[in-house]
Design an enzyme around this catalytic site. Structure first.
Site, PDB file in Angstrom:
ATOM      1  CG  ASP A   1       1.047  -0.055   5.154  1.00 16.39           C
ATOM      2  OD1 ASP A   1       1.140  -1.209   5.604  1.00 16.39           O
ATOM      3  OD2 ASP A   1       1.142   0.202   3.944  1.00 16.39           O
TER       4      ASP A   1
ATOM      5  CG  ASP B   1      -0.886  -4.923   5.269  1.00 16.35           C
ATOM      6  OD1 ASP B   1      -1.925  -4.688   4.614  1.00 16.35           O
ATOM      7  OD2 ASP B   1       0.236  -5.040   4.741  1.00 16.35           O
ATOM      8  CD  GLU B   2      -3.542  -1.075   2.711  1.00 25.16           C
ATOM      9  OE1 GLU B   2      -3.112   0.095   2.578  1.00 25.16           O
ATOM     10  OE2 GLU B   2      -3.594  -1.890   1.768  1.00 25.16           O
TER      11      GLU B   2
END
Length: 342
Positions: free
Chosen positions: A11, A108-109
């Site tokens: 993350d 974002d992950e």
């Protein structure tokens, strides 16, 4: 013996704010808030806030007008989705160079499927490579399934590594409130409290039949499994595809006429159809989001009779969903989401 299988959840820390600071190095260490057009006098919400801004109580989803009251010295910047998407692609390409199965689940992950005797070492290497290649910091959760890995990331932030497995799940999670479980928000937490369920341990010990009676045959047992830390272990490299497309508008002046609101809903629905045609994925359900003044947000959905890429049935479904709202308070935000065949 073969090396054990681990699920890692990567993350990126304060991703959107980090991208903006990378573009403007002079902002490093300052409170940064990204959202809307970057004007805190306009109606819009925070997309993300840097850790420095979060120390003042600023968080995602908060109205910008509230954010500027909490942190008047913050730098407010407009949201720039194309820039974030480009940086995200760079990060995911870096992850794909690692000896792991990479499943992208958002800007974002990502989940990594890894076989190693040293998951902490692999996680540390992952952090080092991402930082060296992109300049961005990330946190890594290590788990024996996807749920525990993603939960672990919350303990790893910022810029850390944390392992959460069946061996320490009870020790770490039992005494925490049910809202510490991803997938259980404040509303569900209140409903569970009415059943005498306050902690993760309470939920794990609850009778699944009682939960099913209160939350339905699907969600009740699902909440019980969450409390046990149960989850899938598979990580797939199948390219990530969005499950829906949406458009929304925040109005600088409240809408008070139902006819005007209908017109806006219809316009948003047609804009969404233009988006989904680019994907070529038929729509099966339409959801309308309404934020009433001062800040109460609700959704209503309507399933289509048949999957379609035509604007007319999507617009009709959106208007039908709007008609399910009976509240006559002024409207400050409208959104329309088209959900795809899965």
């Amino acid at each position: 013996m073969s090396e054990p299988h681990w699920v890692l959840h990567v993350d990126l820390d304060q991703f959107i704010a980090a991208v903006e600071v990378a573009r403007r190095p002079e902002l490093k260490g300052r409170p940064v808030v990204v959202g809307g057009n970057g004007d805190p006098t306009e109606r819009a919400v925070v997309a993300t806030a840097s850790y420095e801004a979060r120390e003042f109580g600023v968080h995602s989803g908060m109205p910008l007008k509230v954010a500027v009251r909490k942190c008047p010295d913050a730098v407010f910047l407009p949201s720039d989705p194309p820039a974030y998407e480009a940086v995200s692609e760079r990060v995911m390409d870096v992850l794909r160079e690692l000896p792991a199965v990479v499943e992208v689940i958002g800007w974002d992950e990502a989940f990594l499927g890894v076989r190693t005797d040293d998951p902490e070492g692999f996680a540390a290497h992952t952090r080092e490579v991402v930082l060296a290649e992109t300049g961005l910091s990330c946190s890594v959760g290590i788990g024996d399934n996807r749920l525990r890995a993603k939960t672990a990331t919350g303990f790893a932030k910022p810029a850390g590594i944390y392992r959460l497995t069946k061996d320490n799940w009870v020790e770490v999670m039992a005494a925490r409130p049910v809202t510490a479980l991803r997938g259980i928000g404040s509303r569900t937490g209140k409903k569970l409290a009415e059943l005498g369920v306050a902690t993760v341990e309470d939920l794990a010990r609850a009778d699944p039949a009682d939960l099913a009676a209160r939350f339905g045959p699907a969600m009740g047992p699902y909440y019980h499994r969450l409390a046990l830390g149960a989850g899938d272990t598979e990580v797939s490299a199948t390219p990530w595809e969005p499950r829906s497309r949406s458009r929304e508008t925040t109005f600088q002046q409240d809408l008070t006429s139902r006819e005007e609101i209908r017109e806006q809903v219809a316009a948003l629905a047609r804009r969404v159809v233009e988006d989904v045609r680019e994907d070529g994925r038929p729509v099966v359900r339409v959801v309308v989001k309404v934020r009433f003044a001062p800040f109460f947000t609700y959704t209503r959905g309507v399933a289509l009779d048949a999957a379609t890429l035509d604007a007319d049935p999507v617009e009709r479904a959106a208007l039908a969903a709007w008609e399910r709202f009976t509240d006559d308070r002024p409207v400050r935000l409208l959104g329309v989401r088209a959900e795809f065949v899965r």
